[in-house]
Design a protein around this motif. Structure first.
Motif, PDB file in Angstrom:
ATOM      1  N   ALA A  46     -36.752  -4.204   9.437  1.00 26.81           N
ATOM      2  CA  ALA A  46     -35.732  -3.872  10.428  1.00 26.81           C
ATOM      3  C   ALA A  46     -35.279  -2.429  10.256  1.00 26.81           C
ATOM      4  CB  ALA A  46     -34.539  -4.810  10.299  1.00 26.81           C
ATOM      5  N   ARG A  64     -36.133  -7.933   8.574  1.00 25.73           N
ATOM      6  CA  ARG A  64     -35.670  -8.697   9.719  1.00 25.73           C
ATOM      7  C   ARG A  64     -35.200 -10.078   9.255  1.00 25.73           C
ATOM      8  NH1 ARG A  64     -40.349  -8.304  14.147  1.00 25.73           N
ATOM      9  NH2 ARG A  64     -38.756  -9.352  15.408  1.00 25.73           N
ATOM     10  N   GLU A  65     -34.146 -10.551   9.864  1.00 23.02           N
ATOM     11  CA  GLU A  65     -33.598 -11.848   9.493  1.00 23.02           C
ATOM     12  C   GLU A  65     -34.652 -12.941   9.658  1.00 23.02           C
ATOM     13  OE1 GLU A  65     -30.177 -14.985  11.010  1.00 23.02           O
ATOM     14  OE2 GLU A  65     -30.050 -12.880  11.607  1.00 23.02           O
ATOM     15  N   GLU A 114     -39.662  -4.531  16.678  1.00 26.17           N
ATOM     16  CA  GLU A 114     -38.296  -4.965  16.956  1.00 26.17           C
ATOM     17  C   GLU A 114     -37.565  -5.237  15.644  1.00 26.17           C
ATOM     18  OE1 GLU A 114     -38.436  -8.288  19.533  1.00 26.17           O
ATOM     19  OE2 GLU A 114     -39.581  -7.253  21.104  1.00 26.17           O
ATOM     20  N   SER A 115     -36.239  -5.106  15.681  1.00 22.03           N
ATOM     21  CA  SER A 115     -35.456  -5.293  14.453  1.00 22.03           C
ATOM     22  C   SER A 115     -34.723  -6.625  14.410  1.00 22.03           C
ATOM     23  CB  SER A 115     -34.430  -4.153  14.316  1.00 22.03           C
ATOM     24  OG  SER A 115     -33.544  -4.143  15.429  1.00 22.03           O
ATOM     25  N   GLY A 116     -34.888  -7.439  15.447  1.00 28.75           N
ATOM     26  CA  GLY A 116     -34.162  -8.698  15.517  1.00 28.75           C
ATOM     27  C   GLY A 116     -34.768  -9.790  14.657  1.00 28.75           C
ATOM     28  N   PRO A 117     -34.140 -10.980  14.661  1.00 35.55           N
ATOM     29  CA  PRO A 117     -34.607 -12.115  13.851  1.00 35.55           C
ATOM     30  C   PRO A 117     -36.001 -12.580  14.260  1.00 35.55           C
ATOM     31  CG  PRO A 117     -32.381 -12.487  14.689  1.00 35.55           C
ATOM     32  CD  PRO A 117     -32.922 -11.301  15.409  1.00 35.55           C
ATOM     33  N   VAL A 118     -36.676 -13.250  13.333  1.00 38.05           N
ATOM     34  CA  VAL A 118     -38.000 -13.811  13.605  1.00 38.05           C
ATOM     35  C   VAL A 118     -37.946 -15.322  13.393  1.00 38.05           C
ATOM     36  CG1 VAL A 118     -39.252 -11.713  13.023  1.00 38.05           C
ATOM     37  CG2 VAL A 118     -38.732 -13.365  11.226  1.00 38.05           C
ATOM     38  N   ASP A 119     -38.920 -16.033  13.971  1.00 35.11           N
ATOM     39  CA  ASP A 119     -38.927 -17.486  13.871  1.00 35.11           C
ATOM     40  C   ASP A 119     -40.028 -18.005  12.956  1.00 35.11           C
ATOM     41  OD1 ASP A 119     -41.126 -16.934  15.366  1.00 35.11           O
ATOM     42  OD2 ASP A 119     -40.543 -18.112  17.117  1.00 35.11           O
ATOM     43  N   ARG A 233     -35.283 -21.155  12.301  1.00 32.32           N
ATOM     44  CA  ARG A 233     -35.158 -20.708  13.684  1.00 32.32           C
ATOM     45  C   ARG A 233     -36.286 -21.214  14.577  1.00 32.32           C
ATOM     46  NH1 ARG A 233     -31.747 -16.574  14.870  1.00 32.32           N
ATOM     47  NH2 ARG A 233     -33.056 -16.072  16.667  1.00 32.32           N
ATOM     48  N   THR A 237     -36.133 -21.483  18.774  1.00 36.03           N
ATOM     49  CA  THR A 237     -36.916 -20.462  19.459  1.00 36.03           C
ATOM     50  C   THR A 237     -37.960 -21.095  20.365  1.00 36.03           C
ATOM     51  OG1 THR A 237     -36.606 -18.973  17.597  1.00 36.03           O
ATOM     52  CG2 THR A 237     -38.386 -18.449  19.103  1.00 36.03           C
TER      53      THR A 237
END
Length: 305
Positions: A46, A64-65, A114-119, A233, A237
């Motif tokens: 991230a 990344r989360e 992208e810097s957002g969460p991943v699943d 997640r 998702t």
């Protein structure tokens, strides 16, 4: 390639992966030494930063989360000596640290990461089999079974039942909490048949941690188990996310190499090319594309951008 070598460890970036090797300095915690080399793919990052200090600075990776099972279980509760994504940098090497930061940031921008969460987990977690001894127990995990064996510090009501073995399928979640002040920490394996209200010192599915040097090693065992449980997640998702566009058969050659000259799904526009770049990255991460094939295809698309 960018590289920085310090007593605290060595970080290397080759354009696709940040490789972290712990140092042998006395300030390096047992967790980092036991974890060993960590390879962080660019897609799991991230961000990266360098904080200059009077005597030394700090190089820090931000993942990344949901990308790393170790961070999933420990959150931000790891001490500095145990944090594999923190490097102490001597003052005279600040320029090298800043260069590595620039190289990673440029790669993140170029690859549109992208810097957002991943699943799904993008790092594999600690290697198996893994064993750790701390607090009132020793725990071993081989990928299928978790075995807890008690020691002389274990409460009698807990140890009287003998060692405990849990199948991975029985475990619904894992909790790890370090000790703080007068409060003990714990590693707990949650199952549907065990009440979570039982204090760790009496819970046969938990390790009671007293705040000693080896306590963080239990976080590695927990992370190894978490890495093999469903991602927290994933369900949400899958239910809400729109599936990402995938490469058509015409866009993949018979050798499995993505063909950058194949027509994009919605014309040769900017968004379509960026989607193609992300797809190439996924193919490379899963091993379908070799590093050379990925690099060649990526360069061809970047020219069209």
């Amino acid at each position: 390639m960018a590289e920085i070598i310090q007593k605290d460890g060595t970080w290397t970036f080759d354009g696709e992966t940040v490789r972290i090797v712990p140092g042998k300095d006395k300030g390096v915690g047992l967790l980092r030494k036991a974890l060993g080399e960590v390879a962080v793919p660019l897609g799991a990052l991230a961000g990266i930063s360098f904080e200059a200090g009077r005597r030394s600075g700090r190089l820090r990776l931000r993942l990344r989360e949901g990308a790393d099972p170790l961070l999933q279980i420990t959150g931000s509760r790891l001490g500095d000596s145990s944090d594999p994504y923190l490097l102490t940098v001597e003052k005279d090497r600040a320029g090298v640290a800043e260069y590595l930061v620039d190289e990673v940031r440029n790669a993140l921008l170029l690859d549109q990461v992208e810097s957002g969460p991943v699943d799904r987990y993008l790092l594999p977690g600690p290697a198996l089999p893994i064993t750790a001894s701390a607090g009132d127990a020793s725990v071993t995990f081989d990928g299928e079974r978790i075995r807890l064996e008690w020691n002389w510090k274990t409460e009698e009501s807990k140890s009287s039942g003998g060692p405990r073995t849990l199948a991975l399928g029985e475990v619904e979640a894992v909790e790890w909490l370090p000790s703080a002040g007068l409060e003990n920490g714990y590693l707990r394996f949650l199952t549907s048949r065990a009440p979570v209200s039982t204090p760790p010192e009496y819970d046969p599915h938990a390790v009671d941690l007293y705040g000693f040097k080896k306590d963080p090693l239990m976080a590695l065992v927990g992370a190894a188990v978490v890495a093999r449980l469903p991602h927290p997640r994933a369900t949400a998702t899958e239910l809400t996310a729109t599936p990402a566009p995938s490469l058509t058969k015409a866009a993949v050659t018979t050798t499995g190499t993505a063909d950058p000259t194949a027509p994009a799904a919605s014309g040769d526009d900017h968004d379509a090319l960026l989607r193609r770049l992300r797809e190439l990255g996924e193919l490379h991460q899963t091993g379908i594309l070799t590093a050379e094939e990925f690099s060649t295809a990526k360069q061809a698309i970047l020219k069209r951008l």
